[in-house]
Design a protein around this motif. Structure first.
Motif, mmCIF file in Angstrom:
data_model
loop_
_atom_site.group_PDB
_atom_site.id
_atom_site.type_symbol
_atom_site.label_atom_id
_atom_site.label_comp_id
_atom_site.label_asym_id
_atom_site.label_seq_id
_atom_site.Cartn_x
_atom_site.Cartn_y
_atom_site.Cartn_z
ATOM 1 N N ARG A 1 0.825 -1.203 0.000
ATOM 2 C CA ARG A 1 0.000 0.000 0.000
ATOM 3 C C ARG A 1 0.858 1.252 0.000
ATOM 4 N N GLU B 1 1.921 1.722 -3.486
ATOM 5 C CA GLU B 1 0.788 2.209 -4.267
ATOM 6 C C GLU B 1 0.613 3.718 -4.070
ATOM 7 N N GLU C 1 1.058 6.675 -6.895
ATOM 8 C CA GLU C 1 -0.063 7.561 -7.201
ATOM 9 C C GLU C 1 0.248 9.016 -6.864
#
Length: 426
Positions: A248, A251, A255
């Motif tokens: 995560r 991620e 992003e």
């Protein structure tokens, strides 16, 4: 001693009922999924003879779900799942609905909170609907005699699903529960867009301060944290994400967000939003690094993510500087501002209204069809945590598309055969 109903608590229940009904009517006018299901439930009475015990955030959107279940033939008893998230006027309006008894009240203490759950269990339930799993754990701990008659239950939120899976892993869960939180029509919209929009909206309304130009630290990059980060970036804030899961964290990095440990982010942030569902996410060592005037808000279910006990020990004084904002002044004169007592900022603040109506229409549509499924097909589910059947999730999506006037493609027979076959090659 039995907990009082909301009508017994209020000085003027009639006035409250009128205002609550007005809020409910507005919400229901913007909930096409529940409207379509209401026609079906009213005609077919799928919940006839069912008794439903509920612990939820009692506000207008929830009330639309409760009314739908009652229209479908159920007897419903409800209380709050957070001491500060109930809207008393909506609770009073719900109590006036045929087949519904509401014990939900705002501002109850811990004893009153659990007394109300005990009162709700008095409906002698066949189905439970929960947000946070307090109702389920109370039944297991205090009323195991009810378990044989329970067809199943539904759990609304991430924290509650975690608790139920822990119960199941320990062999302690004794009736079927649907993980409504985990199904796409809930997760992809309620958690991302609902939490993202409502958390930041309520921070801005409670403080009358801008999000733009600030550094927002988001603790946790699950679906809720992802939503908060996405919306904060869209409001022209700089976003820092803190995480314990390497995937995560990566991620979030890919992003476009900065990623660092909380003790480093503490000195960078202007606004902190916790979304982890875990305790002690922001602690003493973090408070020591924070700048003057920071805002501390929680968007997780329980009030344990920001360690307010440690912050209280550090403070030389506290005062309410604005409705829903408590200022903790530290020895060097720095002031840290805690919103909504560290509880769910999008539901527990003085101006909080929860997620947008359209988002909750989808989540509560899933709740409704899951309750119907338990009433009709209880024997298909054993005592464990179950994913929502895909056909039910798709049913809710299709109703929403129809309401929005959106058409999509369908698979041809050849396409379906191609997808179902394993032997197609080059």
């Amino acid at each position: 001693m039995s907990a009082p109903t909301i009508a017994e608590r209020l000085d003027d229940p009639d006035a409250a009922r009128t205002e609550g009904r007005r809020k409910m009517d507005w919400a229901e006018a913007h909930m096409p999924i529940l409207a379509a299901l209401r026609e079906e439930f009213e005609a077919e009475q799928p919940l006839a003879d069912e008794r439903i015990a509920m612990a939820m955030h009692v506000e207008a959107k929830t009330a639309a779900l409760v009314e739908l279940l009652a229209v479908g033939g159920a007897e419903v008893a409800i209380t709050g799942c957070n001491p500060l998230s109930t809207q008393n006027d909506v609770s009073a309006a719900l109590h006036a609905v045929d087949g519904v008894t509401s014990y939900a009240a705002n501002g109850v203490d811990t004893d009153e909170y659990y007394d109300a759950i005990e009162a709700v269990v008095g409906v002698d339930p066949t189905i439970t609907v929960d947000d946070g799993a307090d109702m389920v754990t109370h039944i297991h701990d205090e009323h195991p005699d009810l378990i044989p008659q329970l067809k199943g239950g539904c759990e609304e939120t991430t924290t509650g699903v975690h608790r139920l899976r822990s119960m199941a892993d320990d062999g302690a869960l004794e009736y079927p529960l649907f993980a409504v939180n985990d199904t796409p029509m809930k997760t992809l919209f309620d958690n991302v867009h609902g939490t993202g929009e409502s958390a930041l909206t309520n921070i801005a309304m409670t403080t009358n301060l801008s999000i733009a130009g600030k550094t927002v630290v988001v603790a946790g990059y699950g679906y809720c944290g992802r939503g908060v980060a996405k919306k904060a970036a869209g409001m022209n804030a700089d976003v820092i994400v803190t995480e314990v899961d390497p995937r995560r964290a990566l991620e979030a990095h890919m992003e476009g967000h900065a990623v660092m440990p909380m003790h480093e982010a503490a000195s960078e942030g202007d606004v902190f939003v916790t979304t982890t569902g875990n305790r002690d996410v922001i602690t003493r060592e973090d408070f020591e690094r924070m700048g003057d005037g920071v805002l501390l808000a929680n968007a997780g279910h329980f009030d344990v993510e920001i360690n307010l006990e440690e912050l209280g020990e550090m403070a030389v004084s506290t005062r309410e500087v604005r409705d829903g904002v408590v200022e903790y002044e530290l020895p060097a004169g720095r002031r840290l501002n805690v919103l909504a007592e560290g509880r769910l900022v999008n539901l527990a603040g003085p101006l909080s209204m929860g997620h947008p109506v359209e988002v909750m229409d989808q989540s509560f549509g899933v709740q409704a069809v899951c309750v119907r499924e338990l009433a009709e097909n209880a024997d298909a589910y054993d005592a464990s945590v179950h994913e929502v059947p895909d056909r039910l999730d798709r049913e809710v999506a299709e109703v929403k598309l129809d309401a929005e006037g959106i058409a999509i493609d369908g698979l041809t027979d050849d396409q379906r055969e191609y997808l179902d076959s394993w032997d197609h090659g080059t």
